[in-house]
Design an enzyme around this catalytic site. Sequence first.
Site, short mmCIF file in Angstrom:
data_model
loop_
_atom_site.label_atom_id
_atom_site.label_comp_id
_atom_site.label_asym_id
_atom_site.label_seq_id
_atom_site.Cartn_x
_atom_site.Cartn_y
_atom_site.Cartn_z
N SER A 45 0.83 -1.21 0.00
CA SER A 45 0.00 0.00 0.00
C SER A 45 0.86 1.25 0.00
CB SER A 45 -0.94 0.00 1.21
OG SER A 45 -0.22 -0.28 2.41
N LYS A 113 4.32 -11.44 3.57
CA LYS A 113 2.89 -11.63 3.28
C LYS A 113 2.69 -11.68 1.78
CE LYS A 113 -0.26 -8.29 3.79
NZ LYS A 113 -0.84 -8.25 2.41
N GLU A 182 -9.58 -9.66 4.02
CA GLU A 182 -9.88 -8.28 3.65
C GLU A 182 -11.17 -8.19 2.84
OE1 GLU A 182 -8.06 -4.31 1.42
OE2 GLU A 182 -6.79 -6.08 1.67
#
Length: 279
Positions: A45, A113, A182
């Site tokens: 992000s 991740k 998510e």
Amino acid sequence: MKKTVMTLAQKKAQQEKSSMLTAYDYTTAKLMDDAGIDALLVGDSLGMVMLGYEDTLQVTMEDMIHHSKAVRRGAKKALVVTDLPFLSYHVSVEQAVLNAGRLVKEGQAEAVKLEGGVAFAEVIAAIVRAQIPVMGHIGLTPQSVNAFGGFKIQGKTLAAARQIVADAFAVEAAGAFAVVLEGIPGDLADYITQRLSIPTIGIGAGNKTDGQVLVYQDALGMYGDLQPKFVKRFGEAGTLYKAAFTTYQEEITTGAFPSDAHTFPIDQKIIEILKQEER
């Protein structure tokens, strides 16, 4: 005490919630670490909130390594998890293991991740065999934004919910130590959380997961004008920053800053001597 992947597992076993926030630099990581946050996610992000990209797809391994090293320096207690960026683990299992290793060796990450469930179970298993802890990420996976047709909630139909459940079990079976859920309905996240032995970390997935993660700029009102439904603002740093920057601009323009209080003095005799020498 240093927090590890086992910390999250122990918290799940004791029915305690784990906290996680994104972090991209030393200063912010240190503040979060001092606040007692369990895990810091060096998320891809950063492409959007730090580098100004429209999505995460342009982020490189070099970007992730650079920011991961900075966060690791600030995190003395929190677990540091770093994202594998788009196309760093998609081409081959060998490439995935090598890039995961780079994040650990060069980026000093303590875990990595990656996004994807059933389709990437083999990749997760290979990285785990290399003794690198892996956090999974299923549901709304930002690297699949083009395939999804935008940032849309996932798992709302029976078929979609079944796929996410299958993804969750696949990630667990492959050896991941935790999984991010998510952008899925809260009851579906609850269903998955109750059936997995590994911790679930939610973002836009209700309050029944084993922990929560947010992009810290969202949580502090620093990024964009839109506020996603799942985001709670825990502060208004954006407003604070803008006000401070505006005041700074005004005081520079008017000459109010720097004042005598911010200026170093000198013996005026020295100035007089300099003036005489100039003549």
